[in-house]
Design a protein around this motif. Sequence first.
Motif, PDB file in Angstrom:
ATOM      1  N   PRO A   1      -4.428  -7.858  -2.899  1.00 44.91           N
ATOM      2  CA  PRO A   1      -5.315  -7.013  -3.153  1.00 44.91           C
ATOM      3  C   PRO A   1      -5.252  -6.754  -4.879  1.00 44.91           C
ATOM      4  CG  PRO A   1      -3.600  -6.053  -1.774  1.00 44.91           C
ATOM      5  CD  PRO A   1      -3.324  -7.437  -1.914  1.00 44.91           C
TER       6      PRO A   1
ATOM      7  N   PHE B   1      -3.595  -6.550  11.066  1.00 50.18           N
ATOM      8  CA  PHE B   1      -3.262  -5.004  11.219  1.00 50.18           C
ATOM      9  C   PHE B   1      -2.400  -4.809  12.256  1.00 50.18           C
ATOM     10  CE2 PHE B   1      -7.630  -3.116   9.393  1.00 50.18           C
ATOM     11  CZ  PHE B   1      -7.088  -3.899   8.255  1.00 50.18           C
TER      12      PHE B   1
ATOM     13  N   ILE C   1       0.702  -1.393  -0.096  1.00 50.85           N
ATOM     14  CA  ILE C   1      -0.030   0.053  -0.059  1.00 50.85           C
ATOM     15  C   ILE C   1       0.735   1.107   0.128  1.00 50.85           C
ATOM     16  CG2 ILE C   1      -0.089   0.032   2.412  1.00 50.85           C
ATOM     17  CD1 ILE C   1      -3.126   1.033   2.166  1.00 50.85           C
TER      18      ILE C   1
ATOM     19  N   LEU D   1     -10.083  -4.429   3.389  1.00 50.03           N
ATOM     20  CA  LEU D   1      -9.983  -5.959   3.479  1.00 50.03           C
ATOM     21  C   LEU D   1     -11.444  -6.421   4.250  1.00 50.03           C
ATOM     22  CD1 LEU D   1      -8.156  -8.391   4.197  1.00 50.03           C
ATOM     23  CD2 LEU D   1      -7.582  -7.488   6.460  1.00 50.03           C
TER      24      LEU D   1
ATOM     25  N   VAL E   1      -4.353   2.983   9.455  1.00 53.31           N
ATOM     26  CA  VAL E   1      -4.889   1.770   9.596  1.00 53.31           C
ATOM     27  C   VAL E   1      -6.060   1.830  10.272  1.00 53.31           C
ATOM     28  CG1 VAL E   1      -4.285  -0.577  10.190  1.00 53.31           C
ATOM     29  CG2 VAL E   1      -2.637   0.630   9.204  1.00 53.31           C
TER      30      VAL E   1
ATOM     31  N   VAL F   1      -6.916   0.867   0.417  1.00 55.27           N
ATOM     32  CA  VAL F   1      -7.002  -0.707   0.367  1.00 55.27           C
ATOM     33  C   VAL F   1      -8.218  -0.923   1.440  1.00 55.27           C
ATOM     34  CG1 VAL F   1      -5.821  -2.862   0.248  1.00 55.27           C
ATOM     35  CG2 VAL F   1      -4.705  -0.772  -0.655  1.00 55.27           C
TER      36      VAL F   1
ATOM     37  N   SER G   1     -10.486  -2.469   7.286  1.00 51.34           N
ATOM     38  CA  SER G   1     -11.321  -3.492   7.087  1.00 51.34           C
ATOM     39  C   SER G   1     -12.675  -3.248   7.441  1.00 51.34           C
ATOM     40  CB  SER G   1     -11.054  -4.484   8.486  1.00 51.34           C
ATOM     41  OG  SER G   1     -11.267  -4.134   9.399  1.00 51.34           O
TER      42      SER G   1
ATOM     43  N   LEU H   1       0.098   6.820   6.794  1.00 44.98           N
ATOM     44  CA  LEU H   1      -0.726   5.599   6.524  1.00 44.98           C
ATOM     45  C   LEU H   1      -1.801   5.466   7.768  1.00 44.98           C
ATOM     46  CD1 LEU H   1      -1.582   3.051   5.330  1.00 44.98           C
ATOM     47  CD2 LEU H   1       0.431   1.790   6.563  1.00 44.98           C
TER      48      LEU H   1
ATOM     49  N   ALA I   1     -12.989   2.218  -1.807  1.00 50.54           N
ATOM     50  CA  ALA I   1     -11.663   1.432  -2.053  1.00 50.54           C
ATOM     51  C   ALA I   1     -11.261   1.412  -3.406  1.00 50.54           C
ATOM     52  CB  ALA I   1     -11.754   0.036  -1.658  1.00 50.54           C
TER      53      ALA I   1
ATOM     54  N   LEU J   1      -5.746   1.835   5.003  1.00 54.22           N
ATOM     55  CA  LEU J   1      -5.798   0.404   5.001  1.00 54.22           C
ATOM     56  C   LEU J   1      -6.973   0.116   5.908  1.00 54.22           C
ATOM     57  CD1 LEU J   1      -5.289  -2.632   4.207  1.00 54.22           C
ATOM     58  CD2 LEU J   1      -3.551  -2.337   6.027  1.00 54.22           C
TER      59      LEU J   1
END
Length: 271
Positions: free
Chosen positions: A230, A56, A36, A44, A172, A42, A205, A170, A216, A203
Motif C-alpha cells: 500500500p 482477506f 493497517i 485493495l 474488513v 486501506v 476491496s 478493524l 482511502a 480494509l
Amino acid sequence: MNGAAAPSGQALRLQARGLRIGHGRRVVADGLSLTIGPGEIVALLGPNGGGKTTLFRTLLGLLPPLGGQLLLDGRAVADWPRRALAQRIAYVPQATTSHFGYAVLDMVLMGRAARLAPLAQPQAADRALALQCLALLGVEQLAGRNHNEISGGERQLVLIARALAQQPALLVMDEPTASLDFGNQQRVLDQIGRLRDGGMAVLLSTHQPEHALAVADRLALLHEGRLIGPGAVEEIATVQRLAALYRVSAQQLIERLPRSWSERMARAPAE
C-alpha cells in the motif's frame, strides 16, 4: 459511528510480512506485505479471481497462511482465541442468501455474539444497538423482514450493519458497494469515512477505483500474485498500472473514469 454503536475502543495493528496465500498446495499470491492501523482506510484493487477474497480470508484467520508472518498487535493471528479475534475484527463478505429465513434484526444481532457471555441471549441494549446500526445505513424499516426476501443490495447493507454491531477495531469489507445503487453506495462510503474518523481501521476491496480515491488513505493493487503498495492513492493508482491491472488500454480506462479521477491521475507522478 456515533453513540452506543462506536468501536469498542481497543486500537490494533494488523501486519502481514512476506505472506503467501492460497488453498492447500495452490499458491494464489506470494510475498505480500502490508500494515493497517487505527484511523485509516486501506483500499485493495484487483481483477476477478486475483486473490482479493483469499487474502482477506487469510488476514481474518479463516484460511491458514502458506508462508510468511501474519500478526495482530505483534502476536500471530493463529494464536489468538477465536472469540478474542471476533471482538477485534469484523468481516463484511459479498451478500448471499442464507440457508435459514432469519429476520433482518436477528441477522444483525448475530454480530453481538462475540460480546455476549456463552449461551447468553441478546438483551435490550443489544437490540437497540442492532437497530441503530440498521438506521445508520437507512434500512431500519427492514428489521422484521425475512433476510432472504429482500434485495441483494439490501442484504449487503444488512451484512454491513451486522459487522458494525460487532463493534470491531478493524473492519474488513469485500466489495461492500458491489450490489448497491448510487445512493446506497454513497451512504456506505460516507459511513466508512465516519468509521475512520472515529478511530476504526478499515480494509476494503472494490472494483471501482473512484471509490478508492473518495475514501482511502492508502491503496494497494493485487496483480498477478504480487501486491503493489500500500501507498498514497495518487502514487499507486497510475493510468499505466490500472490499465495493466484490468487489461484495458490507457485510453479505455480514462474514458470510463469520472473526469475528476482522470484529472487527479494526470497530475500523479510518472512511473
